[in-house]
Each structure stands twice: as structure tokens, then as C-alpha cells.
Design a protein around this motif. Structure first.
Motif, PDB file in Angstrom:
ATOM      1  N   LEU A  33     -12.978   0.092   9.131  1.00 48.56           N
ATOM      2  CA  LEU A  33     -11.544   0.380   9.030  1.00 48.56           C
ATOM      3  C   LEU A  33     -10.701  -0.519   9.916  1.00 48.56           C
ATOM      4  CD1 LEU A  33     -11.630   4.290   9.093  1.00 48.56           C
ATOM      5  CD2 LEU A  33     -11.509   2.778   7.103  1.00 48.56           C
ATOM      6  N   THR A  34     -11.249  -0.942  11.059  1.00 47.54           N
ATOM      7  CA  THR A  34     -10.459  -1.755  11.986  1.00 47.54           C
ATOM      8  C   THR A  34     -10.152  -3.138  11.435  1.00 47.54           C
ATOM      9  OG1 THR A  34     -12.495  -2.380  13.142  1.00 47.54           O
ATOM     10  CG2 THR A  34     -11.224  -0.540  14.067  1.00 47.54           C
ATOM     11  N   SER A  35     -10.765  -3.516  10.333  1.00 52.75           N
ATOM     12  CA  SER A  35     -10.452  -4.807   9.726  1.00 52.75           C
ATOM     13  C   SER A  35      -9.120  -4.771   8.973  1.00 52.75           C
ATOM     14  CB  SER A  35     -11.580  -5.243   8.782  1.00 52.75           C
ATOM     15  OG  SER A  35     -11.652  -4.369   7.661  1.00 52.75           O
ATOM     16  N   LEU A  79      -3.381  -1.961   9.202  1.00 55.14           N
ATOM     17  CA  LEU A  79      -2.770  -0.639   9.339  1.00 55.14           C
ATOM     18  C   LEU A  79      -3.541   0.285  10.266  1.00 55.14           C
ATOM     19  CD1 LEU A  79      -1.633   0.287   5.711  1.00 55.14           C
ATOM     20  CD2 LEU A  79      -0.200  -0.272   7.684  1.00 55.14           C
ATOM     21  N   PHE A  80      -4.799  -0.029  10.527  1.00 51.44           N
ATOM     22  CA  PHE A  80      -5.589   0.844  11.389  1.00 51.44           C
ATOM     23  C   PHE A  80      -4.964   0.952  12.774  1.00 51.44           C
ATOM     24  CE2 PHE A  80      -8.777   1.961  14.491  1.00 51.44           C
ATOM     25  CZ  PHE A  80      -9.348   3.071  13.914  1.00 51.44           C
ATOM     26  N   ILE A  93      -1.325   9.768   7.108  1.00 52.92           N
ATOM     27  CA  ILE A  93      -1.021   8.989   5.903  1.00 52.92           C
ATOM     28  C   ILE A  93      -1.529   7.559   6.071  1.00 52.92           C
ATOM     29  CG2 ILE A  93       0.876   7.965   4.568  1.00 52.92           C
ATOM     30  CD1 ILE A  93       2.413  10.639   5.119  1.00 52.92           C
ATOM     31  N   LEU A  94      -1.293   6.969   7.247  1.00 52.48           N
ATOM     32  CA  LEU A  94      -1.767   5.604   7.489  1.00 52.48           C
ATOM     33  C   LEU A  94      -3.297   5.531   7.456  1.00 52.48           C
ATOM     34  CD1 LEU A  94       0.704   4.528  10.303  1.00 52.48           C
ATOM     35  CD2 LEU A  94       0.599   3.630   7.967  1.00 52.48           C
ATOM     36  N   LEU A  95      -3.966   6.561   7.938  1.00 54.08           N
ATOM     37  CA  LEU A  95      -5.426   6.580   7.874  1.00 54.08           C
ATOM     38  C   LEU A  95      -5.897   6.582   6.422  1.00 54.08           C
ATOM     39  CD1 LEU A  95      -8.248   6.809   9.151  1.00 54.08           C
ATOM     40  CD2 LEU A  95      -7.945   9.291   9.109  1.00 54.08           C
ATOM     41  N   LEU A 103      -8.102   3.831   4.522  1.00 56.05           N
ATOM     42  CA  LEU A 103      -9.336   4.152   3.790  1.00 56.05           C
ATOM     43  C   LEU A 103      -9.271   3.652   2.352  1.00 56.05           C
ATOM     44  CD1 LEU A 103     -10.139   7.763   5.009  1.00 56.05           C
ATOM     45  CD2 LEU A 103     -11.693   5.815   5.091  1.00 56.05           C
ATOM     46  N   GLY A 104      -8.111   3.822   1.731  1.00 54.34           N
ATOM     47  CA  GLY A 104      -7.943   3.357   0.354  1.00 54.34           C
ATOM     48  C   GLY A 104      -8.115   1.854   0.214  1.00 54.34           C
ATOM     49  N   LYS A 105      -7.746   1.118   1.237  1.00 53.79           N
ATOM     50  CA  LYS A 105      -7.895  -0.341   1.202  1.00 53.79           C
ATOM     51  C   LYS A 105      -9.350  -0.768   1.417  1.00 53.79           C
ATOM     52  CE  LYS A 105      -3.220  -1.513   2.676  1.00 53.79           C
ATOM     53  NZ  LYS A 105      -2.834  -2.293   1.518  1.00 53.79           N
ATOM     54  N   ARG A 106     -10.141   0.057   2.069  1.00 52.14           N
ATOM     55  CA  ARG A 106     -11.520  -0.294   2.368  1.00 52.14           C
ATOM     56  C   ARG A 106     -12.529   0.271   1.375  1.00 52.14           C
ATOM     57  NH1 ARG A 106     -12.734  -4.363   3.906  1.00 52.14           N
ATOM     58  NH2 ARG A 106     -14.711  -3.617   4.670  1.00 52.14           N
ATOM     59  N   ILE A 107     -12.144   1.302   0.632  1.00 53.45           N
ATOM     60  CA  ILE A 107     -13.055   1.893  -0.345  1.00 53.45           C
ATOM     61  C   ILE A 107     -12.606   1.429  -1.722  1.00 53.45           C
ATOM     62  CG2 ILE A 107     -13.942   4.035  -1.345  1.00 53.45           C
ATOM     63  CD1 ILE A 107     -13.385   5.360   1.377  1.00 53.45           C
TER      64      ILE A 107
END
Length: 149
Positions: free
Chosen positions: A64-66, A69-70, A121-123, A127-131
């Protein structure tokens, strides 16, 4: 990942200390009623320690840290939790001491909850960007026939 673990650890310590504070201040004052101090430790342990342990597991799986927004999630969520817990502690302490708490405490607490919501919401956006979305498999004409009931 170490930063996430350290934050979870800090929330664990704060959660345990806040439970001790609740027990000792109510014992010292002889207070027996309801106060928000009774749930401060629960909020710190659940929304702080346990939550960030889950985020740590998600970081291990999805990096997620990539996602840029994280960082926004991390700081906004932590600010929201800090403001919320600080207002709960202040309000609860005033209750135990028999002093009134003003409307400002409720307003600032509401802002803390708004920050928590924005952080969540940001989390989920992160997540949506990584999955990746599930891609449809190539259809086989034999599988396209409806099954008999």
C-alpha cells in the motif's frame, strides 16, 4: 512497514495507559457514574493498535505504501484518532471531576470523526489502486450454455 508497526505499538501503550488513568482517577475521586473515559482505552486499542496491525498485513500483501495516497491516509487517520481520543479524554475527565464540558468539545470531537472518515476513505481508495479488478476469463462456448435446473 516498520512505521506502521511502531504506530500500532504506540497505540497499544496509550490504550493500556488510558485504562489505568480511567481506573485511578475514578478511584481517587470516588466517581461511580458513566464517563467517556471508560471507552477511551477500547478506542485506542481497536481503532489504533488492531486497526494498524490489519493495515500492516495489508501492506505486506499489497504494498500500500507504494501509492501516494497512503501517506495522506496515514496522517489524516492518525490526526483524526488523536483529536477524537483527546476530546473523549477531556470530556470524560471533566465529567469525573464534576465540571461541565462545553459545546466546543463536541465540535472538535466531530471534526476528529470527520478526519477518521476521510482517512478511511483514503485507505479504501489506496486499496482499490493496489487490488486489480477481476478480469473476465475467456469464454468457452461449451460453458456459455445455461445449466439445467
Amino acid at each position: 512497514m516498520r512505521k506502521i508497526l511502531n504506530v500500532a505499538h504506540v497505540y497499544m501503550i496509550l490504550g493500556l495507559v488510558s485504562g489505568l488513568y480511567y481506573r485511578e482517577i475514578t478511584k481517587l475521586t470516588g466517581f461511580t457514574g458513566d464517563t467517556q473515559l471508560g471507552v477511551v482505552h477500547t478506542h485506542l486499542l481497536a481503532l489504533g493498535m488492531l486497526f494498524f496491525l490489519v493495515v500492516l498485513a495489508l501492506e505486506k500483501l499489497f504494498e500500500l505504501t507504494s501509492v501516494r495516497l497512503f501517506g495522506w491516509f496515514f496522517w489524516i487517520y492518525n490526526a483524526g484518532l488523536a483529536v477524537t481520543v483527546a476530546m473523549m479524554t477531556l470530556h470524560g475527565t471533566l465529567t469525573v471531576l464534576g465540571r461541565p464540558s462545553g459545546e466546543l468539545i463536541a465540535i472538535v470531537s466531530g471534526l476528529g470523526h470527520i478526519l477518521l472518515t476521510v482517512g478511511l476513505i483514503l485507505l479504501f481508495v489506496t486499496l482499490g489502486k493496489r487490488i486489480p479488478a477481476k478480469s473476465a476469463p475467456a469464454s468457452d462456448p461449451a460453458e456459455a450454455q445455461p445449466s439445467a435446473l
